[in-house]
Design an enzyme around this catalytic site. Structure first.
Site, PDB file in Angstrom:
ATOM      1  N   SER A 168     -23.842   4.924 -74.743  1.00 44.63           N
ATOM      2  CA  SER A 168     -25.305   4.886 -74.820  1.00 44.63           C
ATOM      3  C   SER A 168     -25.784   6.080 -75.625  1.00 44.63           C
ATOM      4  CB  SER A 168     -25.916   4.913 -73.423  1.00 44.63           C
ATOM      5  OG  SER A 168     -25.677   6.156 -72.836  1.00 44.63           O
ATOM      6  N   GLY A 170     -26.372   6.444 -78.573  1.00 43.59           N
ATOM      7  CA  GLY A 170     -25.721   6.627 -79.876  1.00 43.59           C
ATOM      8  C   GLY A 170     -24.374   7.326 -79.823  1.00 43.59           C
ATOM      9  N   GLU A 292     -30.216  -5.163 -78.065  1.00 48.29           N
ATOM     10  CA  GLU A 292     -29.555  -5.030 -76.760  1.00 48.29           C
ATOM     11  C   GLU A 292     -30.616  -4.906 -75.687  1.00 48.29           C
ATOM     12  OE1 GLU A 292     -27.192  -1.486 -76.268  1.00 48.29           O
ATOM     13  OE2 GLU A 292     -28.892  -0.198 -76.715  1.00 48.29           O
ATOM     14  N   ASP A 299     -35.145   4.935 -72.228  1.00 57.19           N
ATOM     15  CA  ASP A 299     -35.586   6.279 -72.640  1.00 57.19           C
ATOM     16  C   ASP A 299     -36.866   6.228 -73.479  1.00 57.19           C
ATOM     17  OD1 ASP A 299     -34.209   5.225 -74.849  1.00 57.19           O
ATOM     18  OD2 ASP A 299     -32.709   6.827 -74.933  1.00 57.19           O
ATOM     19  N   THR A 300     -36.961   5.255 -74.397  1.00 56.15           N
ATOM     20  CA  THR A 300     -38.163   5.182 -75.241  1.00 56.15           C
ATOM     21  C   THR A 300     -39.414   4.856 -74.416  1.00 56.15           C
ATOM     22  OG1 THR A 300     -37.856   2.838 -75.718  1.00 56.15           O
ATOM     23  CG2 THR A 300     -36.811   4.390 -77.244  1.00 56.15           C
TER      24      THR A 300
HETATM   25  N1  LIG Z   1     -26.899  -3.383 -86.404  1.00 54.63           N
HETATM   26  C1  LIG Z   1     -27.748  -2.369 -86.587  1.00 54.63           C
HETATM   27  N2  LIG Z   1     -28.455  -2.277 -87.738  1.00 54.63           N
HETATM   28  C2  LIG Z   1     -29.311  -1.251 -87.963  1.00 54.63           C
HETATM   29  N3  LIG Z   1     -29.519  -0.266 -87.085  1.00 54.63           N
HETATM   30  C3  LIG Z   1     -28.843  -0.302 -85.931  1.00 54.63           C
HETATM   31  C4  LIG Z   1     -27.929  -1.350 -85.617  1.00 54.63           C
HETATM   32  N4  LIG Z   1     -27.420  -1.120 -84.395  1.00 54.63           N
HETATM   33  C5  LIG Z   1     -27.984   0.021 -83.955  1.00 54.63           C
HETATM   34  N5  LIG Z   1     -28.847   0.518 -84.867  1.00 54.63           N
HETATM   35  C6  LIG Z   1     -29.675   1.739 -84.717  1.00 54.63           C
HETATM   36  O1  LIG Z   1     -29.048   2.599 -83.782  1.00 54.63           O
HETATM   37  C7  LIG Z   1     -29.859   2.696 -82.582  1.00 54.63           C
HETATM   38  C8  LIG Z   1     -28.960   2.788 -81.373  1.00 54.63           C
HETATM   39  O2  LIG Z   1     -28.186   1.611 -81.263  1.00 54.63           O
HETATM   40  P1  LIG Z   1     -27.918   0.961 -79.846  1.00 54.63           P
HETATM   41  O3  LIG Z   1     -29.213   0.748 -79.159  1.00 54.63           O
HETATM   42  O4  LIG Z   1     -27.052  -0.208 -80.006  1.00 54.63           O
HETATM   43  O5  LIG Z   1     -27.094   2.175 -79.193  1.00 54.63           O
HETATM   44  P2  LIG Z   1     -27.063   2.761 -77.750  1.00 54.63           P
HETATM   45  O6  LIG Z   1     -26.008   3.795 -77.807  1.00 54.63           O
HETATM   46  O7  LIG Z   1     -26.926   1.643 -76.786  1.00 54.63           O
HETATM   47  O8  LIG Z   1     -28.454   3.435 -77.557  1.00 54.63           O
HETATM   48  P3  LIG Z   1     -29.366   3.504 -76.235  1.00 54.63           P
HETATM   49  O9  LIG Z   1     -28.477   3.685 -75.075  1.00 54.63           O
HETATM   50  O10 LIG Z   1     -30.197   4.722 -76.502  1.00 54.63           O
HETATM   51  O11 LIG Z   1     -30.170   2.264 -76.226  1.00 54.63           O
HETATM   52  C9  LIG Z   1     -30.760   1.489 -82.618  1.00 54.63           C
HETATM   53  O12 LIG Z   1     -31.923   1.700 -81.840  1.00 54.63           O
HETATM   54  C10 LIG Z   1     -31.034   1.372 -84.114  1.00 54.63           C
HETATM   55  O13 LIG Z   1     -31.967   2.343 -84.534  1.00 54.63           O
HETATM   56  N1  LIG Z   2     -30.220   5.843 -73.618  1.00 52.16           N
HETATM   57  C1  LIG Z   2     -29.805   5.967 -72.275  1.00 52.16           C
HETATM   58  C2  LIG Z   2     -30.477   7.169 -71.613  1.00 52.16           C
HETATM   59  O1  LIG Z   2     -31.365   7.784 -72.161  1.00 52.16           O
HETATM   60  N2  LIG Z   2     -30.044   7.479 -70.401  1.00 52.16           N
HETATM   61  C3  LIG Z   2     -30.524   8.629 -69.678  1.00 52.16           C
HETATM   62  O2  LIG Z   2     -29.828   9.773 -70.099  1.00 52.16           O
HETATM   63  C4  LIG Z   2     -29.061  10.284 -69.011  1.00 52.16           C
HETATM   64  C5  LIG Z   2     -27.757  10.884 -69.479  1.00 52.16           C
HETATM   65  O3  LIG Z   2     -28.072  12.034 -70.192  1.00 52.16           O
HETATM   66  P1  LIG Z   2     -26.930  13.106 -70.584  1.00 52.16           P
HETATM   67  O4  LIG Z   2     -26.007  12.387 -71.522  1.00 52.16           O
HETATM   68  O5  LIG Z   2     -27.698  14.226 -71.200  1.00 52.16           O
HETATM   69  O6  LIG Z   2     -26.247  13.466 -69.286  1.00 52.16           O
HETATM   70  C6  LIG Z   2     -28.882   9.136 -68.051  1.00 52.16           C
HETATM   71  O7  LIG Z   2     -28.573   9.556 -66.748  1.00 52.16           O
HETATM   72  C7  LIG Z   2     -30.221   8.450 -68.192  1.00 52.16           C
HETATM   73  O8  LIG Z   2     -31.208   9.090 -67.425  1.00 52.16           O
HETATM   74 MG   LIG Z   3     -30.227   0.999 -77.668  1.00 53.86          MG
END
Ligand SMILES: Nc1ncnc2c1ncn2[C@@H]1O[C@H](COP(=O)(O)OP(=O)(O)OP(=O)(O)O)[C@@H](O)[C@H]1O
Ligand SMILES: NCC(=O)N[C@@H]1O[C@H](COP(=O)([O-])[O-])[C@@H](O)[C@H]1O
Ligand SMILES: [Mg+2]
Length: 410
Positions: A168, A170, A292, A299-300
């Site tokens: 998560s 990124g 997804e 978070d947003t």
């Molecule tokens: N296929 C894609 N094409 C373009 N940009 C992408 C793509 N996949 C991801 N991104 C960019 O990367 C960001 C993070 O991707 P994603 O939501 O899949 O990751 P994550 O690690 O699950 O993040 P989070 O846990 O914060 O939601 C997206 O919000 C987007 O800005």
């Molecule tokens: N995109 C998912 C997200 O924002 N999750 C939030 O970040 C924390 C982990 O932060 P950390 O990596 O700093 O421990 C998680 O516990 C949740 O609150």
């Molecule tokens: Mg995401």
């Protein structure tokens, strides 16, 4: 299916007393801390769990446990000891097979154990969305070995986005634009996710014009949608968000239809963050891609702490407890901007707080994380404005006023 937890009582008890209504948070970061606060406002007992001590929600919960949440037996022990009415996953790194087993024994998982299992693994949610539900997504392939990965890149083409299937914010994610970047993206995915040596997803890069989170609540009084939250991400992690993100009426309806479809398939009661990419094509209708979904606050969506009559955290708590949500209202355009650590350290300190709070309408949330690493999210600034632009400018100005001092080396 409305499962009754083994100790679910029809009466609303008092925290720390035998009939207390209890939630067990699996993950205790900044999002969990706000869920805990909202639950406590309703007289609910909160037990915070995470893999490290003094996590944000642990600092305010009634009790806390530090356990490896990827180990099923450790999860089971905590559930049997605490006997919660609701098990509330908050991160992506939990033994979801154990959650399925616990649910089959009658424990209630929010929103459902199956929703948690499918969304914690990018393969589960992507196949459900694209192959079972027919939602539009980027092209994708999965790979478990380096050779499979190279074939996946060849099939998807450049540019593409490589991510560990369980991660998560990124972590472990790279955009690959040319052959020279292939190996580094594989190596980063192997060590950057929540667990080591995971399979990866290779996704075609979507050149979107904007991305939104559609916060969607499934509650006893139906499915509700919050006004869309727009956001900017850097290296796969969110930097700022705002609400509302203005979309045409028909695009908003398309987004809501996608959110309805995916959240209904996941089921249960709670708030979901449905992530969508919007790509314009001149005068025609834009294409909306499903990216997804989080079966919990996003978070947003922290912006809703100032912009809505009920924050995403209050909505999640109301929905999981079977309480009505009623009318969700946008109070004013709002925005959030993150406060990141500049490097690693123990016992971080902060400066610039009073300057940040001199920005009109601004508020701060400092999460109290006990350690920092480069770009770890340590806090968020929130602000309102007459317009989205004014709110964004204010939130960014307040966030920029705060400096994180990482403290001693780890
Ligand atoms: N296929 C894609 N094409 C373009 N940009 C992408 C793509 N996949 C991801 N991104 C960019 O990367 C960001 C993070 O991707 P994603 O939501 O899949 O990751 P994550 O690690 O699950 O993040 P989070 O846990 O914060 O939601 C997206 O919000 C987007 O800005
Ligand atoms: N995109 C998912 C997200 O924002 N999750 C939030 O970040 C924390 C982990 O932060 P950390 O990596 O700093 O421990 C998680 O516990 C949740 O609150
Ligand atoms: Mg995401």
């Amino acid at each position: 299916m409305d499962l009754i937890s083994p100790r679910c009582s029809p009466l609303w008890g008092t925290p720390l007393q035998p009939q207390a209504k209890r939630i067990l948070l699996l993950g205790s970061g900044e999002l969990g801390r706000e869920v805990a606060l909202e639950a406590m406002r309703l007289g609910v007992e909160v037990i915070a769990v995470d893999a490290y001590a003094e996590a944000p929600a642990m600092q305010i919960a009634h009790r806390a446990h530090v356990i490896p949440m990827l180990e099923g037996q450790a999860l089971r022990r905590v559930v049997l000891e605490e006997k919660p009415d609701y098990i509330v996953p908050e991160v992506e790194a939990i033994d979801t097979n154990m959650l399925l087993q616990l649910e089959s024994e009658g424990w209630r998982v929010v929103p459902t154990a199956q929703a948690t299992r499918l969304t914690m693994n990018r393969e589960g949610i992507r196949r459900l969305a694209a192959e079972d539900l027919g939602l539009k997504t980027s092209p994708y392939r999965f790979a478990s070995t380096l050779a499979d990965y190279q074939r996946a890149i060849a099939a998807v083409g450049f540019p593409c986005v490589v991510k560990p299937i369980m991660s998560s914010s990124g972590k472990g994610q790279s955009t690959v634009r040319c052959p020279a970047e292939i190996q580094a993206a594989w190596d980063y995915a192997q060590c950057g996710g929540r667990a080591q040596n995971q399979p990866v997803i290779v996704e075609g890069f979507v050149a979107f014009d904007c991305e939104i989170t559609l916060l969607t609540v499934r509650a006893v009084d139906g499915t509700h949608f919050c006004p869309p939250v727009g956001h900017v991400q850097v290296a796969g992690d969110y930097r700022e968000s705002w609400q509302p993100c203005n979309l045409s009426e028909s695009t908003r309806q398309t987004c809501e239809a996608i959110a309805e479809t995916i959240t209904a398939a996941l089921g249960g009661w709670g708030l979901f963050g449905v992530e969508l990419f919007i790509q314009n094509h001149g005068p025609g209708e834009p294409t909306v891609y499903f990216s997804e979904v989080s079966p919990r606050p996003h978070d947003t969506g922290m912006v809703t702490m100032v912009s809505q009559n009920m924050s995403e955290f209050e909505l999640h708590v109301r929905a999981m407890l079977g309480l009505p949500v009623g009318q969700i209202e946008l109070l004013q355009p709002g925005a959030s901007a993150v406060i990141l650590a500049p490097g690693p350290g123990m016992s971080p300190c902060y400066s610039g707080i009073s300057q940040a709070l001199q920005v009109p309408t601004s508020k701060l949330r400092l999460f109290g994380k006990p350690t920092c690493r480069n770009n770890r999210r340590m806090g968020v600034a929130l602000a309102l404005g007459q317009s989205v632009q004014e709110a964004r400018d204010r939130a960014k100005m307040a966030a920029a006023a705060v400096t994180v001092h990482p403290g001693s080396a780890q």
